[in-house]
Write an enzyme that holds these catalytic residues in place. Structure first.
Site, PDB file in Angstrom:
ATOM      1  N   LYS A   1      19.418  62.018  14.590  1.00 45.06           N
ATOM      2  CA  LYS A   1      20.761  61.841  15.430  1.00 45.06           C
ATOM      3  C   LYS A   1      21.979  61.301  14.650  1.00 45.06           C
ATOM      4  O   LYS A   1      22.967  61.762  14.894  1.00 45.06           O
ATOM      5  CB  LYS A   1      20.368  60.887  16.501  1.00 45.06           C
ATOM      6  CG  LYS A   1      21.466  60.448  17.419  1.00 45.06           C
ATOM      7  CD  LYS A   1      21.237  59.367  18.492  1.00 45.06           C
ATOM      8  CE  LYS A   1      21.238  57.951  18.073  1.00 45.06           C
ATOM      9  NZ  LYS A   1      22.284  57.258  17.995  1.00 45.06           N
TER      10      LYS A   1
ATOM     11  N   CYS B   1      26.458  50.952  21.639  1.00 39.78           N
ATOM     12  CA  CYS B   1      25.141  49.985  21.998  1.00 39.78           C
ATOM     13  C   CYS B   1      25.737  48.686  21.684  1.00 39.78           C
ATOM     14  O   CYS B   1      26.346  48.239  20.565  1.00 39.78           O
ATOM     15  CB  CYS B   1      23.960  50.413  21.071  1.00 39.78           C
ATOM     16  SG  CYS B   1      22.960  51.209  21.958  1.00 39.78           S
TER      17      CYS B   1
ATOM     18  N   ASP C   1      17.579  49.363  12.775  1.00 39.96           N
ATOM     19  CA  ASP C   1      17.253  50.145  14.028  1.00 39.96           C
ATOM     20  C   ASP C   1      15.539  50.320  14.342  1.00 39.96           C
ATOM     21  O   ASP C   1      15.221  50.885  15.229  1.00 39.96           O
ATOM     22  CB  ASP C   1      17.529  51.738  13.794  1.00 39.96           C
ATOM     23  CG  ASP C   1      19.107  51.890  14.039  1.00 39.96           C
ATOM     24  OD1 ASP C   1      19.894  50.987  14.500  1.00 39.96           O
ATOM     25  OD2 ASP C   1      19.600  52.996  13.949  1.00 39.96           O
TER      26      ASP C   1
HETATM   27  C1  UD1 Z   1      24.931  52.971  11.774  1.00 38.75           C
HETATM   28  C2  UD1 Z   1      24.150  53.501  12.826  1.00 38.75           C
HETATM   29  C3  UD1 Z   1      23.281  52.502  13.596  1.00 38.75           C
HETATM   30  C4  UD1 Z   1      22.572  51.549  12.204  1.00 38.75           C
HETATM   31  C5  UD1 Z   1      23.457  51.035  11.506  1.00 38.75           C
HETATM   32  C6  UD1 Z   1      23.101  50.341  10.356  1.00 38.75           C
HETATM   33  C7  UD1 Z   1      25.215  55.669  13.382  1.00 38.75           C
HETATM   34  C8  UD1 Z   1      25.916  56.238  14.623  1.00 38.75           C
HETATM   35  N1  UD1 Z   1      24.634  54.464  13.878  1.00 38.75           N
HETATM   36  O1  UD1 Z   1      25.772  52.390  12.721  1.00 38.75           O
HETATM   37  O2  UD1 Z   1      22.225  53.222  14.282  1.00 38.75           O
HETATM   38  O3  UD1 Z   1      22.082  50.499  13.267  1.00 38.75           O
HETATM   39  O4  UD1 Z   1      24.228  52.345  10.943  1.00 38.75           O
HETATM   40  O5  UD1 Z   1      22.098  51.323   9.691  1.00 38.75           O
HETATM   41  O6  UD1 Z   1      24.891  56.300  12.340  1.00 38.75           O
HETATM   42  N2  UD1 Z   1      30.966  46.401   9.537  1.00 38.75           N
HETATM   43  C9  UD1 Z   1      32.039  45.745   9.493  1.00 38.75           C
HETATM   44  N3  UD1 Z   1      33.113  46.594   9.277  1.00 38.75           N
HETATM   45  C10 UD1 Z   1      33.280  47.840   9.455  1.00 38.75           C
HETATM   46  C11 UD1 Z   1      32.116  48.672   9.794  1.00 38.75           C
HETATM   47  C12 UD1 Z   1      30.828  47.753   9.728  1.00 38.75           C
HETATM   48  O7  UD1 Z   1      31.965  44.573   9.354  1.00 38.75           O
HETATM   49  O8  UD1 Z   1      34.099  48.506   9.343  1.00 38.75           O
HETATM   50  C13 UD1 Z   1      29.640  45.820   9.557  1.00 38.75           C
HETATM   51  C14 UD1 Z   1      28.925  45.881  10.912  1.00 38.75           C
HETATM   52  O9  UD1 Z   1      29.440  44.788  12.066  1.00 38.75           O
HETATM   53  C15 UD1 Z   1      27.350  45.598  10.499  1.00 38.75           C
HETATM   54  C16 UD1 Z   1      27.369  46.048   9.022  1.00 38.75           C
HETATM   55  O10 UD1 Z   1      28.642  46.309   8.710  1.00 38.75           O
HETATM   56  O11 UD1 Z   1      27.325  44.198  10.323  1.00 38.75           O
HETATM   57  C17 UD1 Z   1      26.490  47.604   9.109  1.00 38.75           C
HETATM   58  O12 UD1 Z   1      27.247  48.372  10.108  1.00 38.75           O
HETATM   59  P1  UD1 Z   1      27.258  49.979   9.688  1.00 38.75           P
HETATM   60  O13 UD1 Z   1      26.391  50.345   8.681  1.00 38.75           O
HETATM   61  O14 UD1 Z   1      28.724  50.281   9.706  1.00 38.75           O
HETATM   62  O15 UD1 Z   1      26.810  50.506  11.273  1.00 38.75           O
HETATM   63  P2  UD1 Z   1      27.172  51.757  11.706  1.00 38.75           P
HETATM   64  O16 UD1 Z   1      27.856  52.869  11.214  1.00 38.75           O
HETATM   65  O17 UD1 Z   1      28.117  51.376  13.156  1.00 38.75           O
END
Ligand code: UD1
Length: 430
Positions: A22, A117, A305
């Site tokens: 996904k 989520c 996840d």
């Molecule tokens: C993606 C996945 C999600 C998974 C996560 C971590 C998708 C659609 N979702 O989410 O299922 O749980 O990776 O493997 O692919 N962060 C910041 N600033 C930002 C971006 C992220 O501080 O601009 C932080 C977040 O709060 C978190 C960490 O970085 O603590 C990792 O987040 P990230 O890897 O970006 O998760 P998603 O891409 O949202």
């Protein structure tokens, strides 16, 4: 409101086929609008998040032709708007990938600030930092992120935190920037690699995906391609853990075992047997499970996840285990629900201390988010008696035919939408 009703206690036995990833698919669908020719994407999971994103892609004017449940053709040459409606964004966070895709292709994008989520505060500052570094002007106004540039220029970007979303979004925009971009401290998740492979199959110049330094040489145009999405490592891991929790014997097919190494390692630690084949893994768990420690980390670490599913199996393992959540701060919302099923879990800051109990007992619980919802289903499959899981629309965001696949392994589970249907199920299984 639909629910799952489950009669627990049956060991899962048999074979199950895993669908496309996904999280890879969401980014690949967004990236597909960057070509002005028809892109064919196969092994698409037929789940709610994907269908919402396809709606958003149609909404900006691209041609979307669903060939069958798992194949779609997208043509981005007819795109007429650069604004992605809040209706889509509030349903799926990942529609923010359209920001990187539209900005890369048209040097202009407007996307509402994302929802998704509720597993903790989920900033997108790193995405925006990357776009700004590429030369875009980025403003947040009236709930919209507006990004615009005369030209995007390749640059050197260091991500302060490992972020899957930021890595992919910046990679997409940089794929059509002028010159060379280097992303340091990039995420290494299999879906980052899959998106890079997809973009490269359209003519992009991306090297190093899967390591922490990604190098991108921008191109002016991307062309048509046919691409098949990688298998979903989280769906696979969920079935592996369902096998373990029910003391079953399940062969999980159509997987890349390398992507499952962290999950496999934990199953071995708790005392299950895992046999690896070229594109399948077999999990056998006949003996009582042992306690262990786990900390979620970016890939190749243990995936956040899979954290709730891991907690569910540790809840019925012998001894005291700990689960440390290091990615999202609000990912223990299922603990109260699991406690209602008999688990003994204490949460201190980002650590869950779990004292194993002999068994779960069926109860009425609510899915607080996608993966925690799946974890509660696993608990229900292992529990004595009847479990009802409410709010299963979260689960349907990411699992295709979840109950059918589980039922094919011998689980007693049905999707119901009324008390009458629950009673009918209870009578049938008693
Ligand atoms: C993606 C996945 C999600 C998974 C996560 C971590 C998708 C659609 N979702 O989410 O299922 O749980 O990776 O493997 O692919 N962060 C910041 N600033 C930002 C971006 C992220 O501080 O601009 C932080 C977040 O709060 C978190 C960490 O970085 O603590 C990792 O987040 P990230 O890897 O970006 O998760 P998603 O891409 O949202």
């Amino acid at each position: 409101m639909e629910q799952y009703v489950i009669k627990g206690g049956n060991p899962l036995v048999g074979e199950v086929e895993i669908g496309g990833a996904k999280n890879a698919a969401l980014a690949i669908l967004a990236a597909s609008i960057m070509a002005d020719e028809t892109v064919t994407i196969d092994n698409l999971p037929d789940v709610r998040d994907i269908n919402v994103l396809l709606g958003a892609i149609k909404g900006i004017g691209a041609i979307v032709e669903r060939v069958d449940a798992h194949t779609v053709k997208i043509n981005g040459s007819t795109i007429s708007g650069m604004t992605v409606d809040y209706e889509y964004i509030k349903k799926i966070r990942a529609s923010y990938y359209l920001l990187g895709a539209l900005l890369g292709k048209y040097k202009k994008a407007e996307v509402a600030l994302p929802g998704g989520c509720d597993i903790g505060s989920r900033p997108i500052d790193l995405h925006l930092k990357g776009f700004r570094a590429l030369g875009a002007k980025v403003d947040i106004q009236h709930g919209l992120i507006a990004a615009e540039a005369e030209h995007l220029k390749g640059t050197h970007i260091y991500l302060d935190k490992v972020s899957v979303g930021a890595t992919i979004n910046i990679m997409m925009a940089a794929a059509m920037a002028e010159g060379k971009t280097i992303i340091e401290n990039a995420a290494k998740e299999p879906h980052v690699v899959d998106v890079a492979n997809f973009l490269n199959s359209m003519g992009a110049g991306i090297r190093g995906a899967g390591t922490d330094v990604i190098r991108i040489v921008g191109v002016e145009k991307l062309h048509k391609t046919e691409y098949s999405i990688i298998p979903d490592q989280i769906e696979a891991g969920t079935f592996m853990f369902a096998a373990a929790a029910t003391r079953g014997d399940v062969t999980v097919k159509n997987v890349i075992p390398k992507h499952l190494e962290a999950t496999t390692a934990k199953l071995l630690e708790v005392g299950c047997e895992v046999e690896e084949f070229d594109d399948a893994v077999r999990v056998v768990c006949a003996k009582p499970m042992n306690h262990t420690q786990v900390t979620t980390l970016p890939y190749p670490g243990f995936p956040t996840d899979m954290q709730p599913q891991m907690a569910v199996i540790l809840g019925i393992a012998q001894g005291t285990s700990t689960v440390t959540e290091s990615i999202f701060e609000n990912r223990f919302k299922y603990v109260d629900e699991l406690t209602r099923m008999g688990a003994t879990i204490k949460v201190e800051s980002n650590i869950a201390i779990i004292t194993g109990v002999e068994k779960y007992t069926g109860a009425r619980v609510s899915a607080p988010d996608l993966r925690a919802g799946a974890a509660l289903v696993i608990a229900g499959l292992a529990a004595e008696g009847i479990t009802i899981v409410d709010d299963i629309y979260y689960i349907e965001r990411g699992y295709e035919h979840f109950e059918e696949k589980l039922a094919s392994l011998g689980a007693q589970i049905e999707k119901v939408s009324s008390e009458k249907e629950i009673q009918k199920f209870t009578l049938k299984v008693s």
